[in-house]
Design an enzyme around this catalytic site. Sequence first.
Site, PDB file in Angstrom:
ATOM      1  N   ASP A  72      -0.137   5.023   0.532  1.00  0.00           N
ATOM      2  CA  ASP A  72      -0.537   5.385   1.466  1.00  0.00           C
ATOM      3  C   ASP A  72      -0.566   5.457   3.080  1.00  0.00           C
ATOM      4  OD1 ASP A  72      -0.779   7.886  -0.163  1.00  0.00           O
ATOM      5  OD2 ASP A  72      -3.143   7.391  -0.863  1.00  0.00           O
ATOM      6  N   ASP A  94       0.825  -0.610   0.381  1.00  0.00           N
ATOM      7  CA  ASP A  94       0.319  -0.064  -0.043  1.00  0.00           C
ATOM      8  C   ASP A  94       0.948   0.930   0.204  1.00  0.00           C
ATOM      9  OD1 ASP A  94      -2.248   1.717   0.260  1.00  0.00           O
ATOM     10  OD2 ASP A  94      -1.752   1.458   2.322  1.00  0.00           O
TER      11      ASP A  94
END
Length: 263
Positions: free
Chosen positions: A19, A17
Amino acid sequence: MEQNAALLQKIRLFVLDLDGTVSLGDRLLPGAVEMIARARALGRRILFFTNNTSRSPLEYVERLNRMGLAVTRADILTAGDVTVHYLRQHHPGARVFLLGVPALRESFAAGGIRLVEEDPDLVVAGFDKTLTYERLEKACIFLRRGAGFLATHPDINCPTEAEPIPDCGAICAAITVSTGRTPRCLGKPAAETVELVEAVSGLRRESIAFVGDRLYTDVACGTRNGALGILVMTGETTPDMLAESSFSPDAVFPSLGAMAPLL
């Protein structure tokens, strides 16, 4: 510790991922560079996957390179890519009314999706920072008239360096309250995301780990779909949230950096 090391050594592809996991705003989180460099040096593969559809994949490439990570378009997938792939497979030629930023509209058009402003077959909602009341109103009208409803991803908030801001899930919640319609959500944790990662990587899901800071998207994407789900505590999830969650990670680390020595 030994159990986590054994788990990590089985993984051929880390789907990271962005953020709250690799970066926050325009800065890399501590240890991210070291983990990525070590994994690559050991022959493991890295794929960056974000549900955030407020930027195009090429914008993410430029942003990550600017922050010091060597990344190409082939290293990036987004929930927008999953949605385009899904539409091409299951709704070829469909007329789509899209709530999305210009970059997402360009990605859809480049993927052969037919975007329209009237009489759509489908309403697709993304993380639309350009959303206006007029377009929200039109989406609700089209849904009441029978259009199908899809969302690029279910995230309610997007983490920023200041405060969380409303994401796609929050936009969809407003539409649902108004119309009674709920969308089919793509991106993480949908099975379609794992299917696309398998397709582009050529690897089986048993050797793939989804790594991120959210239990209900990153971790669930792995654990619900036959891959692995690894939680890092650098973003949204707090210890209390982890203790109370119905989503059980295969492993938990303070950060990506904490994973590096065990690879």
